[in-house]
Design a protein around this motif. Structure first.
Motif, PDB file in Angstrom:
ATOM      1  N   GLU A   1      50.988  34.997  20.119  1.00  0.00           N
ATOM      2  CA  GLU A   1      50.063  36.084  20.074  1.00  0.00           C
ATOM      3  C   GLU A   1      48.734  35.674  20.359  1.00  0.00           C
ATOM      4  OE1 GLU A   1      48.182  38.912  16.397  1.00  0.00           O
ATOM      5  OE2 GLU A   1      49.771  37.162  15.852  1.00  0.00           O
ATOM      6  N   ALA A   2      48.257  34.389  20.414  1.00  0.00           N
ATOM      7  CA  ALA A   2      47.028  34.045  21.018  1.00  0.00           C
ATOM      8  C   ALA A   2      47.130  34.192  22.465  1.00  0.00           C
ATOM      9  CB  ALA A   2      46.697  32.763  20.530  1.00  0.00           C
ATOM     10  N   LEU A   3      48.019  33.812  23.124  1.00  0.00           N
ATOM     11  CA  LEU A   3      48.122  33.907  24.663  1.00  0.00           C
ATOM     12  C   LEU A   3      48.077  35.232  24.994  1.00  0.00           C
ATOM     13  CD1 LEU A   3      51.332  31.322  25.286  1.00  0.00           C
ATOM     14  CD2 LEU A   3      48.637  30.957  25.249  1.00  0.00           C
ATOM     15  N   LEU A   4      48.888  36.194  24.258  1.00  0.00           N
ATOM     16  CA  LEU A   4      48.835  37.691  24.945  1.00  0.00           C
ATOM     17  C   LEU A   4      47.407  37.947  24.501  1.00  0.00           C
ATOM     18  CD1 LEU A   4      52.115  38.804  23.296  1.00  0.00           C
ATOM     19  CD2 LEU A   4      51.652  38.228  25.517  1.00  0.00           C
ATOM     20  N   ASN A   5      46.645  37.809  23.258  1.00  0.00           N
ATOM     21  CA  ASN A   5      45.305  38.194  23.052  1.00  0.00           C
ATOM     22  C   ASN A   5      44.339  37.710  24.239  1.00  0.00           C
ATOM     23  OD1 ASN A   5      46.244  39.406  20.732  1.00  0.00           O
ATOM     24  ND2 ASN A   5      45.854  37.856  19.561  1.00  0.00           N
ATOM     25  N   THR A   6      44.717  36.669  24.776  1.00  0.00           N
ATOM     26  CA  THR A   6      43.685  36.205  25.731  1.00  0.00           C
ATOM     27  C   THR A   6      43.997  36.936  27.123  1.00  0.00           C
ATOM     28  OG1 THR A   6      43.822  33.890  24.732  1.00  0.00           O
ATOM     29  CG2 THR A   6      43.218  33.972  27.045  1.00  0.00           C
ATOM     30  N   VAL A   7      45.453  36.818  27.660  1.00  0.00           N
ATOM     31  CA  VAL A   7      45.761  37.631  28.958  1.00  0.00           C
ATOM     32  C   VAL A   7      45.613  38.864  29.003  1.00  0.00           C
ATOM     33  CG1 VAL A   7      47.422  37.486  30.733  1.00  0.00           C
ATOM     34  CG2 VAL A   7      47.087  35.405  29.318  1.00  0.00           C
ATOM     35  N   PHE A   8      46.100  39.705  27.983  1.00  0.00           N
ATOM     36  CA  PHE A   8      46.146  41.018  28.117  1.00  0.00           C
ATOM     37  C   PHE A   8      44.937  41.831  28.317  1.00  0.00           C
ATOM     38  CE2 PHE A   8      50.661  42.672  26.585  1.00  0.00           C
ATOM     39  CZ  PHE A   8      51.118  41.506  27.668  1.00  0.00           C
ATOM     40  N   PRO A   9      43.683  41.598  27.344  1.00  0.00           N
ATOM     41  CA  PRO A   9      42.522  42.019  27.838  1.00  0.00           C
ATOM     42  C   PRO A   9      42.151  41.941  29.309  1.00  0.00           C
ATOM     43  CG  PRO A   9      42.376  40.898  25.515  1.00  0.00           C
ATOM     44  CD  PRO A   9      43.741  40.621  26.472  1.00  0.00           C
ATOM     45  N   VAL A  10      42.254  40.554  29.875  1.00  0.00           N
ATOM     46  CA  VAL A  10      41.584  40.581  30.898  1.00  0.00           C
ATOM     47  C   VAL A  10      42.509  41.216  32.079  1.00  0.00           C
ATOM     48  CG1 VAL A  10      41.403  38.850  33.117  1.00  0.00           C
ATOM     49  CG2 VAL A  10      40.759  38.135  30.369  1.00  0.00           C
ATOM     50  N   ALA A  11      43.923  41.476  31.772  1.00  0.00           N
ATOM     51  CA  ALA A  11      44.907  42.180  32.727  1.00  0.00           C
ATOM     52  C   ALA A  11      44.522  43.653  32.612  1.00  0.00           C
ATOM     53  CB  ALA A  11      46.254  41.838  32.270  1.00  0.00           C
ATOM     54  N   LEU A  12      43.948  44.181  31.373  1.00  0.00           N
ATOM     55  CA  LEU A  12      43.910  45.608  31.189  1.00  0.00           C
ATOM     56  C   LEU A  12      42.546  46.014  32.150  1.00  0.00           C
ATOM     57  CD1 LEU A  12      43.990  48.578  29.873  1.00  0.00           C
ATOM     58  CD2 LEU A  12      42.505  47.411  27.949  1.00  0.00           C
ATOM     59  N   VAL A  13      41.520  45.190  32.164  1.00  0.00           N
ATOM     60  CA  VAL A  13      40.220  45.470  32.708  1.00  0.00           C
ATOM     61  C   VAL A  13      40.570  45.408  34.249  1.00  0.00           C
ATOM     62  CG1 VAL A  13      37.811  44.826  33.277  1.00  0.00           C
ATOM     63  CG2 VAL A  13      38.971  44.673  30.923  1.00  0.00           C
ATOM     64  N   VAL A  14      41.348  44.303  34.752  1.00  0.00           N
ATOM     65  CA  VAL A  14      41.783  44.096  36.145  1.00  0.00           C
ATOM     66  C   VAL A  14      42.483  45.422  36.603  1.00  0.00           C
ATOM     67  CG1 VAL A  14      42.787  42.944  37.947  1.00  0.00           C
ATOM     68  CG2 VAL A  14      41.298  41.540  36.067  1.00  0.00           C
ATOM     69  N   LEU A  15      43.422  45.582  35.905  1.00  0.00           N
ATOM     70  CA  LEU A  15      44.410  46.790  36.099  1.00  0.00           C
ATOM     71  C   LEU A  15      43.514  48.185  36.264  1.00  0.00           C
ATOM     72  CD1 LEU A  15      47.199  48.061  36.738  1.00  0.00           C
ATOM     73  CD2 LEU A  15      47.258  48.148  34.080  1.00  0.00           C
ATOM     74  N   SER A  16      42.546  48.425  35.379  1.00  0.00           N
ATOM     75  CA  SER A  16      41.707  49.578  35.220  1.00  0.00           C
ATOM     76  C   SER A  16      40.635  49.503  36.647  1.00  0.00           C
ATOM     77  CB  SER A  16      40.796  49.641  34.163  1.00  0.00           C
ATOM     78  OG  SER A  16      41.522  49.685  32.873  1.00  0.00           O
ATOM     79  N   GLY A  17      40.427  48.462  36.947  1.00  0.00           N
ATOM     80  CA  GLY A  17      39.762  48.578  38.439  1.00  0.00           C
ATOM     81  C   GLY A  17      40.457  48.778  39.439  1.00  0.00           C
ATOM     82  N   TYR A  18      41.857  48.146  39.299  1.00  0.00           N
ATOM     83  CA  TYR A  18      42.757  48.361  40.551  1.00  0.00           C
ATOM     84  C   TYR A  18      43.280  49.879  40.757  1.00  0.00           C
ATOM     85  CZ  TYR A  18      47.093  48.287  42.951  1.00  0.00           C
ATOM     86  OH  TYR A  18      48.275  48.349  44.047  1.00  0.00           O
ATOM     87  N   LEU A  19      43.411  50.502  39.441  1.00  0.00           N
ATOM     88  CA  LEU A  19      43.834  51.844  39.639  1.00  0.00           C
ATOM     89  C   LEU A  19      42.505  52.858  39.814  1.00  0.00           C
ATOM     90  CD1 LEU A  19      45.891  52.209  36.292  1.00  0.00           C
ATOM     91  CD2 LEU A  19      46.690  52.065  38.553  1.00  0.00           C
ATOM     92  N   LEU A  20      41.489  52.324  39.620  1.00  0.00           N
ATOM     93  CA  LEU A  20      40.161  53.258  39.977  1.00  0.00           C
ATOM     94  C   LEU A  20      40.031  52.987  41.456  1.00  0.00           C
ATOM     95  CD1 LEU A  20      37.577  54.872  39.214  1.00  0.00           C
ATOM     96  CD2 LEU A  20      36.386  52.692  39.090  1.00  0.00           C
ATOM     97  N   GLY A  21      39.995  51.651  41.824  1.00  0.00           N
ATOM     98  CA  GLY A  21      40.107  51.582  43.381  1.00  0.00           C
ATOM     99  C   GLY A  21      41.070  52.241  44.172  1.00  0.00           C
ATOM    100  N   ARG A  22      42.182  52.503  43.623  1.00  0.00           N
ATOM    101  CA  ARG A  22      43.213  53.189  44.530  1.00  0.00           C
ATOM    102  C   ARG A  22      43.018  54.726  44.675  1.00  0.00           C
ATOM    103  NH1 ARG A  22      47.291  50.792  47.337  1.00  0.00           N
ATOM    104  NH2 ARG A  22      48.675  52.390  46.607  1.00  0.00           N
ATOM    105  N   ARG A  23      42.229  55.218  43.641  1.00  0.00           N
ATOM    106  CA  ARG A  23      41.893  56.627  43.815  1.00  0.00           C
ATOM    107  C   ARG A  23      40.214  57.103  43.957  1.00  0.00           C
ATOM    108  NH1 ARG A  23      45.754  59.477  41.072  1.00  0.00           N
ATOM    109  NH2 ARG A  23      44.207  61.275  40.589  1.00  0.00           N
TER     110      ARG A  23
END
Length: 297
Positions: free
Chosen positions: A2-24
């Protein structure tokens, strides 16, 4: 887990948001980068140093661990390039990939989520050391020019002045009127999400392609670098937190700035750009393993 997911997922969410915004949406990435480098990151660094509570021994140990890790990586990649009879440009590209980690965009964020404020303060020190290497020696190494020119470029950046002033104000126990230090802290807190969003938008503009060079560069950065850092930390007998920060920061993917420097000073920017993207995607597989191995449960 759970600690691993809590560490990686917030970072992945923000990076993914930037990626989707950059695509559009067409975004002005150079302006965002300048905003981060000249205002938000200096504020983060100043605030971290001003509120720092780490020991002198911890700083010295982390600095020595950083230097020994990088020396080992440099020598290993040089030997590998000779054994494989790589071209000069390919050898330089692998060296840059191994030595230039994403200790800002991803490293500061990961360390904060995994190790908290105490870990972040040490991660900032690692980030400063890697920035000295990247911006001080990187342009000269990639272009083949003089070191002094690269150092002059480095001294034009406000990052190091923010570090010095933060430590100086802390040593003098300076108190800010009207809670101005909270304003600086607020700007610094904006640095990490903007860095991650910018990374995602940059990834949206770089094609994803797997090749022998990209996979080798990613393996050097994501697997060999943290292994060297782990062994160096054991050799030096670093305290647990300093050891964790050294390994975790060493496990980050190739820096976006490695691509920018290659684009500005080198001849192999396209291949370096692909390596940045590949290593960043693969990092979401390797970083959880590193977090587990350094004791983040």
């Amino acid at each position: 887990m759970e600690a691993l997911l809590n560490t990686v997922f917030p970072v992945a969410l923000v990076v993914l948001s930037g990626y989707l915004l950059g695509r559009r949406v067409a975004m002005d990435l150079p302006t965002l980068s300048r905003l981060t480098v000249y205002l938000l990151l200096p504020a983060l660094i100043f605030d971290a140093m001003y509120r720092a509570s780490f020991s002198r021994e911890g700083l010295l140990g982390l600095t020595l661990g950083f230097l020994l890790t990088y020396l080992g990586l440099y020598l290993f990649v040089g030997l590998l390039a000779r054994l494989l009879r790589l071209s000069r440009e390919a050898g330089k590209g692998l060296t840059v990939s191994a030595l230039f980690p994403n200790s800002g965009n991803m490293g500061l964020s990961l360390t904060y989520f995994a190790l908290g404020e105490a870990g972040l303060r040490l991660a900032v020190v690692y980030f400063i050391l890697s920035s000295v290497l990247m911006f001080g020696l990187g342009p000269a190494f990639i272009r083949g020019g003089g070191v002094l020119e690269g150092l002059r470029f480095t001294l034009r950046l406000p990052l190091f002045y923010a570090l010095i002033l933060g430590l100086l104000f802390r040593a003098l126990e300076v108190s800010f009127p009207f809670r101005l230090d909270e304003g600086v802290r607020l700007m610094g807190q904006a640095a990490i999400p903007v860095l991650l969003l910018t990374l995602g938008m940059q990834m949206a503009k770089t094609p994803f392609r797997l090749g022998a060079f990209e996979l080798t560069a990613s393996a050097l950065r994501l697997l060999l670098a943290p292994l060297f850092a782990y062994l160096v930390g054991l050799l030096l007998g670093l305290p647990r937190l300093e050891h964790q920060v050294l390994v975790l920061q060493s496990a980050t993917p190739i820096a976006v700035n490695a691509f920018l420097l290659s684009q500005e000073f080198g001849r192999d920017a396209a291949r370096m750009g692909r390596s940045v993207v590949v290593s960043t995607f693969l990092a979401f597989l390797t970083v959880p393993l590193v977090l587990f191995l350094i004791g983040v449960r």
